[in-house]
Design an enzyme around this catalytic site. Structure first.
Site, PDB file in Angstrom:
ATOM      1  N   CYS A  13       0.830  -1.213   0.000  1.00 38.63           N
ATOM      2  CA  CYS A  13       0.000   0.000   0.000  1.00 38.63           C
ATOM      3  C   CYS A  13       0.862   1.259   0.000  1.00 38.63           C
ATOM      4  CB  CYS A  13      -0.911  -0.053   1.224  1.00 38.63           C
ATOM      5  SG  CYS A  13      -1.799   1.485   1.552  1.00 38.63           S
ATOM      6  N   CYS A  16      -0.045   3.794   2.776  1.00 34.80           N
ATOM      7  CA  CYS A  16       0.417   3.290   4.075  1.00 34.80           C
ATOM      8  C   CYS A  16       1.891   3.620   4.269  1.00 34.80           C
ATOM      9  CB  CYS A  16       0.220   1.776   4.174  1.00 34.80           C
ATOM     10  SG  CYS A  16      -1.498   1.237   4.040  1.00 34.80           S
TER      11      CYS A  16
END
Length: 187
Positions: A109, A112
């Protein structure tokens, strides 16, 4: 290699594409290389050698390999590695009314990876609030994640006094900082 394929590969690597998307892309690229070998810049090299070397040697990816471990002092970030640890953490937070953040993330991600250093910084600023880092791709967590309604990453659930106060979905740094300040500031 054709220009479109090169651009897709770079985009997938930089923006943290999910593994299945990368596999799909690799399959399409491989099929294209097999059907159009004259259009490749290195027809003698296999696709697996190219993607492996490109993927692991790209300096941009190394910039995103930060971890949430604290380099100075004790860290209040707990890495959750199983369903039992997640349930135990939730139970502990609810029963003891301790301040906590459950940070649901994934290695693939991009957002993230973007907020990871911010979370590490905030963990040092608010050491009394425990941050539980949960990688959603960890085997055996799917039932717990489904029961918590985790549908996207990053997702941050904020607990105070044994109750979930709020949730942030996405990499909104300003909102993350403001939420931590309003919930966990010690007067």
């Amino acid at each position: 290699m054709r220009g479109n394929n090169k651009a897709l590969l770079v985009r997938a690597l930089i923006f943290g594409s999910h593994r299945s998307s990368m596999n799909s892309f690799s399959r399409r690229l491989h099929e294209n290389l097999i059907s159009n070998p004259s259009k490749t810049s290195h027809p003698s090299k296999s696709l697996s050698n190219f993607t492996t070397k490109f993927h692991f040697s790209t300096p941009y990816l190394q910039l995103f390999q930060r971890t949430l471990s604290s380099s100075s002092g004790a860290s209040n970030i707990v890495l959750v590695k199983s369903d039992e640890e997640l349930n135990s953490g939730l139970k502990n937070v609810q029963e003891k009314s301790s301040p906590a953040v459950f940070y649901f993330t994934a290695t693939w991600c991009g957002p993230c990876k973007f907020i990871s250093p911010v979370i590490e910084e905030l963990s040092k600023k608010y050491p009394h609030a425990t941050i539980y880092k949960v990688d959603i791709d960890t085997e055996g967590l799917q039932n717990a994640l489904a029961s918590l309604n985790i549908a996207a990453v990053p997702t941050l659930d904020f607990y105070k006094n044994g109750k979930k106060e709020t949730t942030i979905v996405g990499a909104d740094v300003a909102k993350l900082k403001n939420t931590m300040e309003s919930l966990y500031r010690e007067d």
